[in-house]
Scaffold this active site. Structure first.
Site, PDB file in Angstrom:
ATOM      1  N   THR B 195       0.958  -1.066  -0.169  1.00  0.00           N
ATOM      2  CA  THR B 195      -0.013  -0.058  -0.095  1.00  0.00           C
ATOM      3  C   THR B 195       0.993   1.279  -0.221  1.00  0.00           C
ATOM      4  OG1 THR B 195      -1.617  -0.969   1.353  1.00  0.00           O
ATOM      5  CG2 THR B 195      -1.786   1.366   1.142  1.00  0.00           C
ATOM      6  N   THR B 409     -12.952   0.977  11.574  1.00  0.00           N
ATOM      7  CA  THR B 409     -13.963   1.575  12.377  1.00  0.00           C
ATOM      8  C   THR B 409     -13.662   2.829  12.872  1.00  0.00           C
ATOM      9  OG1 THR B 409     -12.840   0.252  14.224  1.00  0.00           O
ATOM     10  CG2 THR B 409     -14.807  -0.526  13.289  1.00  0.00           C
TER      11      THR B 409
END
Lengths: 409, 409
Positions: B195, B409
């Protein structure tokens, strides 16, 4: 018994349940705490034996000594094992120490040296405290007993939190036979034997070479399909001893009870493997990954190992986060053929992705599953072939880091 | 300038320092917090360009769109990048969205679509909030400026804690030229693009094909030699744009300043790669691993990656535990030829093992080094050949687990 379950699980069984085996475990001082750190399994006759070893190119001294014992006749009558010190990367002294463990045990039990196997697990790179080890070995003959299976199980633990034992009963030629196992695992667990020791005892009559090929085959679908952290230890070994005291017609694939026996043997290996994964260092959950529809079984195995080895997947499971993106990303880097447009992913019974398209799902249901299920199941279908594999791992937790940040202190 | 250092580091430089480049970064609402989440680099002329991409078989939509742009002419004049959403595993809609990002950017900047590249990073499997993205793209033309390099750097960050920038000055044909880079990294970082997004700008004159082969070569020794957690993302890309505004004689290996330029380019890539590793998720330390004496460079690279990828090595470093046993165990499972009896291991300047024999060392000195050094150096000599490699990673910490247990979250 149905063909589905050709064996019976013996809740109170241990590695001494198969006829001919005694065992013990005791504290000789390798570990600083008073936990058991040396143990033995002894058979009343020379048992046909087989073993599989770590594929790490750096192999601990006991590995070489045990290989050497087995090469002579394919028989073993005793195993001496210690925990707290792996006797790995200890040079010539380490090799000498492993040989001494073997010769002392053989002498005290009145056995030829090549009927004794040696196994060690623990810290790498420190020589064994041989005075303590020899004191411990001296106590083995008086300590071994029919009831010593659990003590042996404790004597091989390192950072393990639980003992890993299994015993099954299977009928061979109409006679009751037993297969039992004890194992230790915890960290450095990865395909191809990790910091893992497994000991399987059975009282069936089976030749060394047959036992070895059975062990190889079963290991590939059990012990070699678990991963805790991707590291492979220098010490791993799974060893099986068959006393033959059931006095059955020698087992081989032409025996009418072969498949029942093999299924029971597979169950023992799989349960031990799963228990090792469940008790991975710091683990709170067992994770089972199943990959179907790969081009080959070998591809499926690679995909399973990549998924259960992914730190991102493992920490998402710890956090009860149904992050299937990390699962598909792991599949994509598994170095196997995939069609990016045909992948299905299920978490338990919850569909997350069908034909590579995300399916809306109830996040609360998924979170509940990840938090409450005893075993987490990840199911991936690549939809390009018939390759199948299953494997086991655990979540990545704060506790894993804590344990491994200060293992030697 | 000596041949050792053919370039000068420009502390205040950014990706807009090379002639012809402007940039910007702003908040359009992809991220819930007010952090920048969309940005652009724009060149005043079509720049010769090159790129390398993730090897993950599951590739995000922007990867395909950027490849498609570059295939046409090997030129780019703008990059539009967003963070907060990776636009990966988003099916046909995701592909359409990446194409829309490209076409909207091209339209507003008055460029042909194939001169625009698209990059995304963030959560996998959720479609981009395209209304917000388009609102953001509309603001790009008025936002780009000579001073916008740092804003762009911020707009590509996800869980990164620091911006990763570097700018160097190098002389080509007696003229001052610049090479600059901006990158983002953090988690899912592993060899072969993770990433990770990297953007390199330069104002030298160099052909597309030459730039591509230089980028390939340099990537193998920089971006592909870092690992944070062994996971490889679906979105990674390193992209380089050369405006040619220095008006030097076209650079190629026969140019007298080629080696100076190449060294400067390598430095830019290596610094970005190291900064990505240093800022790995939860990392407290940069770890540099050097393996010498392997049979081949490829073997050395495998050993480096296995060591810096080992969770056990990484957590030992976090715990300041000089546990060289885990280093040699990693070497042993790297699947390369090793002689178990000829391995040397050094931690910084402290010898731990010579010819596979443990060397007594001062534990306190080693602990002090692991706690205090800004970069931890692990040096391994296999002593069987001339293969060499160097790579970078970071420690494994509680914070890594915290970040990844609750990323969404």
């Amino acid at each position: 018994m149905s063909s589905e379950q050709s064996f019976k699980i013996m809740r109170d069984g241990s590695i001494t349940t198969p006829k001919g085996f005694k065992a013990c475990g005791l504290h000789c001082g390798i570990k600083k705490s008073m936990r058991y750190d040396i143990g033995s399994i002894v058979c009343e006759v020379p048992a046909n034996a087989a073993a599989v070893y770590t594929l790490n190119k750096i192999q601990a001294a006991p590995i070489g000594v045990t290989k050497n014992s087995l090469q002579v006749e394919g028989k073993l009558q005793a195993v001496v094992a210690n925990s707290g010190n792996a006797n790995a990367c200890t040079g010539k002294q380490g090799n000498q120490d492993a040989l001494t463990m073997r010769s002392e045990t053989a002498k005290l039990l009145g056995l030829p040296e090549h009927h004794v196997a040696v196994a060690s697990t623990g810290v790498i790179g420190e020589c064994l405290p041989m005075e303590k080890v020899i004191e411990g070995i001296k106590k083995l003959p008086e300590s071994i007993s029919d009831g010593g299976g659990n003590d042996f199980g404790q004597s091989i633990l390192t950072t393990d939190l639980t003992e890993k034992n299994i015993c099954v009963e299977v009928e061979v030629n109409g006679k009751k036979a037993y297969i039992s196992g004890a194992a230790k695992g915890s960290g450095m667990i990865h395909p191809n034997m990790a910091t893992m020791l497994g000991f399987i005892t059975t009282d069936v009559n089976i030749e060394h070479t047959q036992l070895q090929s059975l062990l190889n085959e079963v290991t590939d679908e059990s012990f070699n399909m678990i991963t805790v952290d991707g590291d492979t230890s220098t010490n791993d070994m799974v060893l099986v001893m068959a006393s033959g005291l059931v006095d059955n017609v020698t087992l081989d694939p032409s025996h009418p009870d072969w498949f029942a026996f093999k299924a029971a043997f597979q169950h023992v290996a799989e349960i031990l493997a799963k228990e090792i994964a469940r008790d991975g260092e710091g683990a709170t959950k067992l994770v089972e990954v199943e990959v179907v529809g790969a081009e080959t079984d070998e591809d499926a195995r690679k995909a399973v190992k990549t998924i259960i080895g992914s730190s991102l997947v493992k920490s998402a499971i710890f956090g009860a986060d149904a992050n299937w993106g990390r699962i598909i990303a792991a599949v994509g880097r598994a170095d196997i053929p995939v069609d990016p447009d045909t992948i299905d992913i299920r978490l338990g019974k919850i569909e997350m992705m069908v034909q590579s398209t995300p399916i809306p799902f109830d996040e609360h249901q998924a979170e509940f599953y990840l938090k409450k299920a005893n075993e987490i199941h990840i199911h991936v279908n690549l939809n390009i072939g018939n390759g199948y594999a299953k494997g086991w791992g655990c979540d990545l937790t704060y506790e894993y880091v804590r344990i491994n940040a200060a293992y030697r202190t």
